[in-house]
Scaffold this motif. Structure first.
Motif, short mmCIF file in Angstrom:
data_model
loop_
_atom_site.label_atom_id
_atom_site.label_comp_id
_atom_site.label_asym_id
_atom_site.label_seq_id
_atom_site.Cartn_x
_atom_site.Cartn_y
_atom_site.Cartn_z
N GLY A 68 0.74 -1.29 0.02
CA GLY A 68 -0.05 -0.01 -0.24
C GLY A 68 0.89 1.14 -0.10
O GLY A 68 2.06 1.23 -0.08
N ASP A 78 -3.91 -2.85 -0.06
CA ASP A 78 -4.47 -3.90 -0.60
C ASP A 78 -4.83 -4.94 0.76
O ASP A 78 -4.07 -5.70 1.44
CB ASP A 78 -3.28 -4.80 -1.34
CG ASP A 78 -3.86 -6.05 -2.11
OD1 ASP A 78 -5.04 -6.44 -2.00
OD2 ASP A 78 -2.96 -6.65 -2.96
N ARG A 83 -3.76 -8.69 0.68
CA ARG A 83 -2.33 -9.12 0.86
C ARG A 83 -2.12 -8.70 2.47
O ARG A 83 -1.18 -9.40 3.26
CB ARG A 83 -1.43 -8.51 0.10
CG ARG A 83 -1.72 -8.66 -1.53
CD ARG A 83 -1.60 -10.26 -1.83
NE ARG A 83 -0.13 -10.54 -1.27
CZ ARG A 83 -0.05 -12.04 -0.84
NH1 ARG A 83 -0.75 -13.05 -1.21
NH2 ARG A 83 1.37 -12.32 -0.57
#
Length: 138
Positions: free
Chosen positions: A37, A51, A54
């Motif tokens: 990110g 994200d 993830r």
């Protein structure tokens, strides 16, 4: 240990950060495993892109978030999803029942039955043989 932390990029007095997964021994702006990110604190309101998939993956496998990243993840709603109670995992196979050993009886070997010979029948040929030898000796 793996950490989720900020990595500074951008010019002097214009900070931009990347949210990265890195080993705790690596330098702040050094090597990292994965970028998940970004964080731009100068914008009003500050901009955070993460994200979620993830981030949850790394949190679930044991990565530790820094204090700042934890606050950012809480703001994005990722941290609450991580702390949500999960149902217990189903076992992949059935549990094995405990086996109790049974005491084994000693095996008795059966011998083949020998043909039984009558004692009188055995004695008769021997007696006849001794009689013959006595008759010859006379």
């Amino acid at each position: 240990m793996v950490k989720i932390r900020l990595r500074r990029v951008g010019k002097k007095a214009q900070p931009h950060y990347r949210i990265v997964v890195a080993h705790s021994t690596d330098a702040r702006d050094g090597r990292f495993i994965e970028q998940i990110g970004t964080y731009k604190p100068l914008l009003d309101p500050s901009e955070v892109k993460v994200d979620k998939e993830r981030a949850l993956h790394w949190l679930n496998v044991g990565a530790q978030a820094s204090e700042t990243v934890e606050r950012l993840l809480k703001r994005e709603g990722v941290w609450e999803e991580f702390e949500k109670p999960r149902p217990p995992k189903k076992p992949k196979r059935k549990p094995v029942k405990a086996r109790v050993k049974k005491e084994k009886k000693p095996r008795i070997r059966k011998r083949k039955a020998e043909p039984e010979v009558e004692p009188a029948a055995e004695a008769a040929p021997e007696a006849a043989a001794t009689e013959e030898t006595e008759a010859k000796n006379d």
